[in-house]
Every structure is written in structure tokens, then in C-alpha cells.
Design an enzyme around this catalytic site. Structure first.
Site, short mmCIF file in Angstrom:
data_model
loop_
_atom_site.label_atom_id
_atom_site.label_comp_id
_atom_site.label_asym_id
_atom_site.label_seq_id
_atom_site.Cartn_x
_atom_site.Cartn_y
_atom_site.Cartn_z
N PRO A 94 33.48 70.34 10.24
CA PRO A 94 34.86 70.76 9.95
C PRO A 94 35.82 70.43 11.10
O PRO A 94 37.03 70.43 10.89
CB PRO A 94 34.75 72.27 9.72
CG PRO A 94 33.39 72.67 10.14
CD PRO A 94 32.54 71.46 10.22
N GLU A 121 25.30 76.54 13.16
CA GLU A 121 26.61 76.38 13.82
C GLU A 121 26.85 74.93 14.26
O GLU A 121 27.84 74.65 14.94
CB GLU A 121 26.72 77.32 15.02
CG GLU A 121 26.62 78.79 14.66
CD GLU A 121 27.69 79.25 13.66
OE1 GLU A 121 28.88 78.98 13.92
OE2 GLU A 121 27.32 79.86 12.65
N ARG A 163 31.17 53.16 -3.83
CA ARG A 163 31.97 52.56 -4.90
C ARG A 163 32.90 51.46 -4.38
O ARG A 163 33.47 50.72 -5.17
CB ARG A 163 32.73 53.62 -5.69
CG ARG A 163 33.77 54.37 -4.92
CD ARG A 163 34.33 55.54 -5.72
NE ARG A 163 35.18 55.14 -6.83
CZ ARG A 163 36.42 54.69 -6.69
NH1 ARG A 163 36.96 54.56 -5.49
NH2 ARG A 163 37.13 54.35 -7.74
N ASP A 178 43.44 52.99 -7.47
CA ASP A 178 43.11 54.31 -6.94
C ASP A 178 44.30 54.93 -6.22
O ASP A 178 44.99 54.27 -5.46
CB ASP A 178 41.97 54.22 -5.91
CG ASP A 178 40.63 53.90 -6.55
OD1 ASP A 178 40.55 53.92 -7.79
OD2 ASP A 178 39.69 53.63 -5.80
#
Ligand code: JD8
Length: 276
Positions: A94, A121, A163, A178
Site C-alpha cells: 500500500p 506487516e 492483456r 481502453d
């Protein structure tokens, strides 16, 4: 492309056998190797975590198994045709840089990726620092929410990358349209889509789509994309440049209440107060 994934939950990566990624592997366009981190533990309990130095909640992944795992991945890849090459190590976290379409395109151009999804963690910092002396390292986050570990982020990243590989998508599902891809659809969300029947539960498909006027249909779709982007991603509207829109399109934007603000250098809601 070769992809190695080191994880304590190899079974969590089973979706890589399915659908687009599974087919790319079956066709030999993608060579995926899953590794159980615990094979590089040396104690009877196969320990991969320990308490954090300095205190605090949770556990931290020990450096030794990760060091041995990355050594083995480097060596195995070098034997199997990736001679003289090193992988780019991708660490989902994160606290990483945002995983965007641009980063997916960058990674899709590399011949060899190694993913290190953590649990607990996270991984002892020295593993990342030492790896960075031997190979490019990218720490990346898939979004502003908290997962319990990096495996799902690996699934997201591998699908977004796979992809983009040559030959993986058929022409029918080509990625030139896209959202977020550079070009006409940059910074625009996709509008609504419809298929047969033309009427369903009393609801009709927008008439323009049945008209056969390809130019008008393209323009209508772009205007739908404008409305959708304004409603759900006003942050993308801030990146729009005046020059990217024709006079007719700027009229469509004014119907949505958006006008070009020359002073601010961006489109602004007519209803918004001007900041002084
Ligand atoms: C890897 C452990 C959980 C992270 C305490 C509980 C990515 N966009 C994203 N959200 N969450 C992750 C992610 C979370 C992870 C790990 C990725 C490894 N956790 C930990 C630190 C703080 N939580 C992610 N990409």
C-alpha cells in the site's frame, strides 16, 4: 514473458490458470512459475515471520527465506533462456507507487518479472534494499484500500500486464479504446454498452445506436463518456486539455455544465464558485 511469483499461498494464485491469463500460458505467450516461500525456510516449523524490531502490532516477514528465494529465482531464470537477464522485481504494497495503465505498459515491455507478495506487516526492508542492488525493483499499490496481503494485487497486476502482451487479446477486444490508454480515450471512462434485444422489460436501446450513422454514434459515445467521467471521476476532468475537444464537443461539455476556464487552465463546473 516469464513471470515468477514467490508466496506463502501459491493456491491463492490459482486464478492464473483461468481465462485470459490461463489461455496466454497455454499458448506459450506467458511462462508463469509459482514458488512456495516456505521451501526456502530451514527450521522444522518453516517459519517465515517474526516480531517487529522497535515493537508494534503484527509480524514481519523474515529476510532469510526471501533472500534465498530471490537467489533461486535469479538462478533458475538465468538457466531457462533468460541468459544475461535479470527480472524486474515487483513488490505489491500500500506504500508503493500507484499501479496505473502507464506502469502496466512499462512492465509489459519487460521480458521477465518476479512478484513478491507479502503477508503480515510486510517484508523486512533489507530484502528490498539488497534486491535493488541486483535487479530493478518496483514497489506498487493497486489502490487506496487495505488488503490483508499482496496476492490479490499480483492477480490484478498480472492480468493488466498479460492483456497488453502481443497476441494475447484478439482483434475483437483490442485495447486501443481502453480508458487510461494514451490516445483518443485518455482520461475518459467508458460509456454504457448495449446488446440485443432492442427492447427488454420495456427498456429500449438508445435510438442513435440503431441508426447506422457511424459518425453520430461515435460522437454520442464520446458524450456519454464525458458525462460518466464527470459523475464518477472529476479528478480526470482536471487533466482534460481544451485542444482535445472539438467545438461541437465543447458544446456537449457546456450542456453538462462544464466550461473551459482560461485562468485556471482547466474545465470548471459553471456552478462551482471561482476560487479567489
Ligand atoms: C501487500 C501485507 C497488509 C500492509 C498493514 C495490514 C497493494 N493496494 C493495496 N492495499 N493493500 C495492499 C497490500 C497489503 C499488504 C501486503 C499489499 C502485505 N499487507 C498490511 C501494511 C500495513 N497491513 C495493496 N498492492
Amino acid at each position: 514473458m516469464r513471470i515468477d511469483v514467490v508466496t506463502i499461498f501459491p493456491e491463492y494464485l490459482e486464478p492464473l490458470n483461468v481465462s485470459l491469463v490461463g489461455k496466454a500460458r497455454a499458448r506459450g505467450q506467458l511462462d508463469v512459475h509459482l514458488h512456495d516461500l516456505r521451501q526456502w525456510t530451514t527450521d522444522i516449523h518453516r517459519t517465515v515471520d517474526d516480531t517487529p524490531y522497535g515493537g508494534g502490532p503484527g509480524m514481519v516477514m523474515k529476510p532469510e527465506p526471501w533472500g534465498a528465494a530471490l537467489d533461486a529465482v535469479l538462478a533458475a531464470g538465468a538457466e531457462s533462456g533468460t541468459v544475461g537477464e535479470v527480472p524486474t522485481l515487483v513488490v505489491p504494497t500500500p506504500s508503493g507507487r500507484p499501479f496505473t495503465q502507464e506502469l502496466a505498459q512499462d512492465l509489459a515491455a519487460r521480458p521477465w518479472l518476479a512478484f513478491a507478495p507479502a503477508r503480515y506487516e510486510g517484508i523486512d526492508r533489507r530484502v528490498i534494499e539488497e534486491a535493488a542492488t541486483r535487479m530493478p525493483v518496483v514497489e506498487a499499490s493497486i489502490g487506496d484500500y487495505v488488503l490483508a496481503g499482496g496476492e490479490v494485487a499480483v492477480l490484478v497486476m498480472v492480468e493488466a500486464i498479460a492483456r497488453l502482451l502481443p497476441g494475447v487479446l484478439g482483434n475483437a477486444e483490442s485495447h486501443r479504446d481502453d480508458s487510461f490508454a494514451p490516445g483518443a480515450m485518455a482520461d475518459l471512462l467508458e460509456g454504457p454498452v448495449y446488446t440485443k434485444p432492442a427492447e427488454w422489460r420495456g427498456r429500449e436501446v438508445p435510438e442513435i445506436l440503431l441508426s447506422g450513422h457511424h459518425g453520430k454514434i461515435a460522437q454520442w459515445r464520446r458524450e456519454q463518456a464525458f458525462a460518466r467521467t464527470l459523475a464518477h471521476r472529476p479528478d480526470l476532468v482536471d487533466r482534460w486539455q481544451r485542444e482535445a475537444f472539438s467545438k461541437k464537443e465543447r458544446e456537449a461539455l457546456s450542456v453538462l455544465g462544464l466550461a473551459w476556464d482560461e485562468t485556471a487552465g482547466r474545465f470548471r463546473s459553471v456552478a462551482d464558485p471561482v476560487e479567489q
